[in-house]
Scaffold this motif. Structure first.
Motif, PDB file in Angstrom:
ATOM      1  N   GLY A  86     -11.117   8.604  -3.501  1.00  0.00           N
ATOM      2  CA  GLY A  86     -11.433   8.152  -2.148  1.00  0.00           C
ATOM      3  C   GLY A  86     -10.300   7.325  -1.581  1.00  0.00           C
ATOM      4  O   GLY A  86      -9.175   7.372  -2.076  1.00  0.00           O
ATOM      5  N   HIS A 123      -5.194  -1.547   6.657  1.00  0.00           N
ATOM      6  CA  HIS A 123      -6.239  -0.735   7.256  1.00  0.00           C
ATOM      7  C   HIS A 123      -7.181  -1.645   8.029  1.00  0.00           C
ATOM      8  O   HIS A 123      -7.968  -2.362   7.429  1.00  0.00           O
ATOM      9  N   ALA A 145      -2.314  -1.496   0.570  1.00  0.00           N
ATOM     10  CA  ALA A 145      -2.740  -2.728  -0.110  1.00  0.00           C
ATOM     11  C   ALA A 145      -3.441  -2.335  -1.418  1.00  0.00           C
ATOM     12  O   ALA A 145      -4.671  -2.280  -1.500  1.00  0.00           O
ATOM     13  N   ASP A 204      -2.243   4.177   9.495  1.00  0.00           N
ATOM     14  CA  ASP A 204      -2.489   5.187   8.461  1.00  0.00           C
ATOM     15  C   ASP A 204      -1.177   5.525   7.756  1.00  0.00           C
ATOM     16  O   ASP A 204      -0.272   6.081   8.369  1.00  0.00           O
ATOM     17  N   ILE A 205      -1.094   5.226   6.488  1.00  0.00           N
ATOM     18  CA  ILE A 205       0.150   5.420   5.738  1.00  0.00           C
ATOM     19  C   ILE A 205       0.542   6.897   5.623  1.00  0.00           C
ATOM     20  O   ILE A 205       1.712   7.206   5.446  1.00  0.00           O
ATOM     21  N   VAL A 219      -7.270   5.503   0.197  1.00  0.00           N
ATOM     22  CA  VAL A 219      -5.942   5.964   0.586  1.00  0.00           C
ATOM     23  C   VAL A 219      -5.503   7.138  -0.297  1.00  0.00           C
ATOM     24  O   VAL A 219      -4.781   8.033   0.162  1.00  0.00           O
ATOM     25  N   ASP A 220      -5.956   7.176  -1.530  1.00  0.00           N
ATOM     26  CA  ASP A 220      -5.647   8.280  -2.446  1.00  0.00           C
ATOM     27  C   ASP A 220      -6.165   9.611  -1.875  1.00  0.00           C
ATOM     28  O   ASP A 220      -5.438  10.611  -1.822  1.00  0.00           O
ATOM     29  N   ASN A 257      -5.563   6.636  -9.317  1.00  0.00           N
ATOM     30  CA  ASN A 257      -6.288   6.298 -10.546  1.00  0.00           C
ATOM     31  C   ASN A 257      -5.477   6.800 -11.743  1.00  0.00           C
ATOM     32  O   ASN A 257      -4.515   7.555 -11.575  1.00  0.00           O
ATOM     33  N   SER A 313      -5.219  -1.859  -4.827  1.00  0.00           N
ATOM     34  CA  SER A 313      -6.345  -2.517  -5.535  1.00  0.00           C
ATOM     35  C   SER A 313      -7.338  -3.257  -4.643  1.00  0.00           C
ATOM     36  O   SER A 313      -8.351  -3.736  -5.148  1.00  0.00           O
ATOM     37  N   THR A 314      -7.056  -3.373  -3.333  1.00  0.00           N
ATOM     38  CA  THR A 314      -7.927  -4.215  -2.498  1.00  0.00           C
ATOM     39  C   THR A 314      -9.092  -3.459  -1.875  1.00  0.00           C
ATOM     40  O   THR A 314      -9.847  -4.038  -1.090  1.00  0.00           O
ATOM     41  N   GLY A 315      -9.248  -2.175  -2.206  1.00  0.00           N
ATOM     42  CA  GLY A 315     -10.367  -1.387  -1.697  1.00  0.00           C
ATOM     43  C   GLY A 315     -11.407  -1.193  -2.790  1.00  0.00           C
ATOM     44  O   GLY A 315     -12.060  -2.144  -3.228  1.00  0.00           O
ATOM     45  N   VAL A 316     -11.521   0.039  -3.260  1.00  0.00           N
ATOM     46  CA  VAL A 316     -12.487   0.388  -4.310  1.00  0.00           C
ATOM     47  C   VAL A 316     -12.332  -0.512  -5.538  1.00  0.00           C
ATOM     48  O   VAL A 316     -13.326  -0.880  -6.183  1.00  0.00           O
ATOM     49  N   TYR A 317     -11.114  -0.898  -5.883  1.00  0.00           N
ATOM     50  CA  TYR A 317     -10.876  -1.678  -7.105  1.00  0.00           C
ATOM     51  C   TYR A 317     -11.187  -3.161  -6.939  1.00  0.00           C
ATOM     52  O   TYR A 317     -11.137  -3.912  -7.913  1.00  0.00           O
TER      53      TYR A 317
END
Ligand code: AR6
Length: 188
Positions: A41, A167, A129, A20-21, A43-44, A34, A131-135
């Motif tokens: 949502g 994660h 990482a 966890d960062i 990590v943000d 964003n 952009s590798t989640g929601v994006y």
């Protein structure tokens, strides 16, 4: 927190960690934000919760000044209640198939985050990482871009240490195999 892998690069070191960062104590942690710096949502959301009530006003002040933060840009705020002293907010590209400048924007998100750290005299920087989640950016395409930009910052001596937080075991394994291919030897 479980696995960690270290890659010595120039005088610096790249660390891949599973964890966890928001718990990280680097000079700055990077947020996958964003364009409105409005929280969200992933990590943000975790960073906003952990940083506490000081962060939203600081984000609003920046947006009042610049309008919006485009994909590939990065801005810095204090870390407020986080162990890290600063937060560098970057916006990664939304994946739309790869022909809309996504690789260049992703590279820029990492490079601009590093630039904000260096301008502010920071030595250690932690990334998620981006952009590798929601994006939706495919990890196997994002990893070589991200790792190459990080390696350049370390081999050129601009940063002393970069930590990349992954994660989950699956993500950690994917990133680790790309890093092993790029950088060879491993020191644990
Ligand atoms: N520590 C480290 N990594 C994390 C954590 C954490 N606490 N939480 C999630 N991840 P994402 P994006 C990983 O979706 O794709 C937000 O709503 C996660 O598993 O957070 O750039 C923003 O407001 C994934 O691998 O960021 C934007 O609207 C990685 O962090 C949008 O999501 C990034 O996933 C940005 O999407």
């Amino acid at each position: 927190m479980s696995d960690t892998v270290l890659y010595p690069l120039g005088q610096g070191v790249l660390k891949l960690l599973e964890g966890d960062i928001t718990q990280d104590d680097a000079d700055a942690i990077v947020n996958a934000a964003n364009s409105a710096l409005a929280g969200g949502g992933g990590v943000d959301g975790a960073i906003h919760r952990a940083a506490g009530p000081g962060l939203p006003p600081a984000c609003r002040e920046i947006i009042a000044r610049i309008g919006r933060l485009p994909a590939g840009g990065a801005v810095i705020t204090p870390g407020f209640d986080l162990p890290a002293r600063h937060i560098i907010h970057t916006v990664g590209p939304i994946w739309r198939g790869g022909n809309e400048g996504e690789p260049e924007k992703l590279r820029s998100a990492y490079a601009e985050s590093i630039a904000r750290a260096v301008e502010n005299g920071l030595a250690t920087l932690s990334f998620p990482a981006v952009s590798t989640g929601v994006y939706g950016y495919p990890v196997e395409l994002a990893a070589p871009i991200a790792l190459t930009v990080m390696a350049e910052a370390l081999t050129s001596g601009r940063l002393r240490e970069i930590r990349l937080y992954l994660h989950g075991k699956h993500a950690f394994g994917l990133w680790r195999s790309v890093a092993d291919d790029l950088f060879g030897g491993i020191t644990r």
